[in-house]
Write a protein that holds these residues in place. Structure first.
Motif, PDB file in Angstrom:
ATOM      1  N   UNK A   2       0.814  -1.218   0.000  1.00  0.00           N
ATOM      2  CA  UNK A   2       0.000   0.000   0.000  1.00  0.00           C
ATOM      3  C   UNK A   2       0.844   1.262   0.000  1.00  0.00           C
ATOM      4  N   UNK A   3       2.185   1.135   0.050  1.00  0.00           N
ATOM      5  CA  UNK A   3       3.023   2.326   0.137  1.00  0.00           C
ATOM      6  C   UNK A   3       2.795   3.279  -1.021  1.00  0.00           C
ATOM      7  N   UNK A   4       2.642   2.734  -2.233  1.00  0.00           N
ATOM      8  CA  UNK A   4       2.466   3.582  -3.410  1.00  0.00           C
ATOM      9  C   UNK A   4       1.214   4.435  -3.296  1.00  0.00           C
ATOM     10  N   UNK A   5       0.198   3.936  -2.602  1.00  0.00           N
ATOM     11  CA  UNK A   5      -1.054   4.675  -2.461  1.00  0.00           C
ATOM     12  C   UNK A   5      -0.832   5.988  -1.729  1.00  0.00           C
ATOM     13  N   UNK A   6       0.095   6.010  -0.802  1.00  0.00           N
ATOM     14  CA  UNK A   6       0.267   7.177   0.056  1.00  0.00           C
ATOM     15  C   UNK A   6       1.454   8.048  -0.334  1.00  0.00           C
ATOM     16  N   UNK A   7       1.887   7.913  -1.567  1.00  0.00           N
ATOM     17  CA  UNK A   7       2.847   8.862  -2.118  1.00  0.00           C
ATOM     18  C   UNK A   7       2.082  10.076  -2.653  1.00  0.00           C
ATOM     19  N   UNK A   8       2.646  11.272  -2.535  1.00  0.00           N
ATOM     20  CA  UNK A   8       1.961  12.457  -3.066  1.00  0.00           C
ATOM     21  C   UNK A   8       1.914  12.424  -4.590  1.00  0.00           C
ATOM     22  N   UNK A   9       0.981  13.183  -5.162  1.00  0.00           N
ATOM     23  CA  UNK A   9       0.832  13.247  -6.611  1.00  0.00           C
ATOM     24  C   UNK A   9       0.293  14.621  -6.985  1.00  0.00           C
TER      25      UNK A   9
END
Length: 357
Positions: A2-9
């Protein structure tokens, strides 16, 4: 995972703290076309989404396709929506308004003048409208839009986009999916025109391209998104050549620098991937997730594979106003209540609980 989900964009002009987007969902709680205090509470509860995309909102009287759906084409509607955007912004959220003209998915029952719905060609949907007092009513054969009508509809969308900005929205999403007006122009079975807006792929994408350009010119391309659903058969749509159609459409739109493209993937993942390779700004991917427990894994997998910059879910947010917190914590999800999807009061709308503490 799930780490990728909580990267900013970054989407449009907004730096967002994570990649979970709330997809648009019709809730049919706008009596007389006006949203109220409950709607403001509903969206404010979900301000933890990276981006909220509202329920489909009609840009004109003829754009309505369902009972008790909201509009954004007059001053009273603008004022009503301002309460929603103020409530979301007070909680730090970002919110786009989806502009949805349903085209042939309409009915004289919905219009004060009792006239016909309008569409690219006079081809009935074969579907029905639910009404609270007359039951199910067959969709009639729509009236074919003239060239002057097409220009008017583009103007109506464009003015409604301006209205949305006046109402405090951070941007708009044009609904080009699910068999509504924009997709009716794209699909061969609903667009039987022989003029410049039909026939070839270039003709069938022309309405969408001109509409996007007009709205982008009016409010800024980085405040405009487009939702598409290649190969989707909802509302009687049959696209014979979706790969070619959407390749041409996205190639024509790529130079505009839109905030995002929102792809509802009901079929043809290879078309999504082809779009992804060439699309220059953010791509939001909407994949069905049943049960909810599959959502975090599906989202992370899509993001880590580079298939999208953000992922959107609908029912997950409907039943879980703090879906992002639940995914981050690995917590259980609330079960949904399908009986309260459409219409009604606060039940199944604003009474889903958040995590304790």
């Amino acid at each position: 995972m799930t780490n990728a989900i909580f990267e900013p964009v970054r989407i449009g002009r907004h730096d967002l703290p994570h990649r979970l987007v709330m997809a648009p969902m019709t809730r049919s709680r706008a009596a007389g076309g006006l949203v109220g205090e409950l709607t403001a509470e509903y969206y404010a509860q979900r301000a933890g989404a990276a981006l909220i995309i509202t329920e489909g909102t009609q840009p004109s009287v003829r754009g309505q396709g369902y009972v008790q759906t909201p509009g954004i084409h007059d001053a009273e509607q603008i004022a009503a929506w301002r309460k929603v955007t103020d409530a979301v912004h007070a909680r730090g959220g970002v919110i786009f308004q989806q502009l949805m003209h349903t085209g042939r998915i309409g009915h004289p029952y919905l219009y004060a003048d009792g006239g016909l719905p309008e569409a690219p060609s006079p081809v009935a949907s074969g579907g029905q409208l639910f009404t609270p007092d007359q039951g199910l009513l067959d969709h009639p054969e729509p009236r074919e839009l003239t060239l002057a009508d097409i220009a008017r509809v583009i103007d109506e969308f464009t003015q409604s986009a301006r209205n949305a900005i006046e109402a405090g929205f951070d941007g708009v999403e044009l609904h080009g999916a699910n068999g509504y007006l924009i997709q009716q122009f794209l699909a061969e079975n609903t667009n039987r025109r022989t003029d410049a807006y039909g026939g070839s792929v270039e003709g069938r994408i022309r309405f969408a391209v001109e509409l996007v350009q007009s709205v982008a010119d009016a409010i800024g391309a980085d405040r405009v998104g487009l939702r598409v659903s290649p190969g989707n058969t909802f509302n009687g749509i049959a696209e014979e050549t979706p790969a070619q159609t959407y390749a041409a459409l996205t190639a024509a739109l790529a130079p505009y620098g839109l905030a995002y493209l929102h792809v509802l993937e009901t079929a043809h993942p290879e078309i999504t991937d082809a779009i992804r390779r060439d699309w220059p700004t953010a791509l939001i991917l909407n994949q069905p997730a049943r049960p909810f427990e599959e959502a975090p894994e599906l989202a992370a997998r899509a993001l880590e594979a580079g298939r999208a910059d953000a992922v959107s879910y609908g029912r997950l947010w409907l039943a879980n106003p703090d879906a992002q917190a639940r995914i981050r914590a690995g917590a259980d999800f609330n079960p949904e209540d399908p009986d309260t999807y459409y219409g009604g009061d606060h039940r199944g709308y604003t009474d889903y609980p958040a995590l304790a503490g």
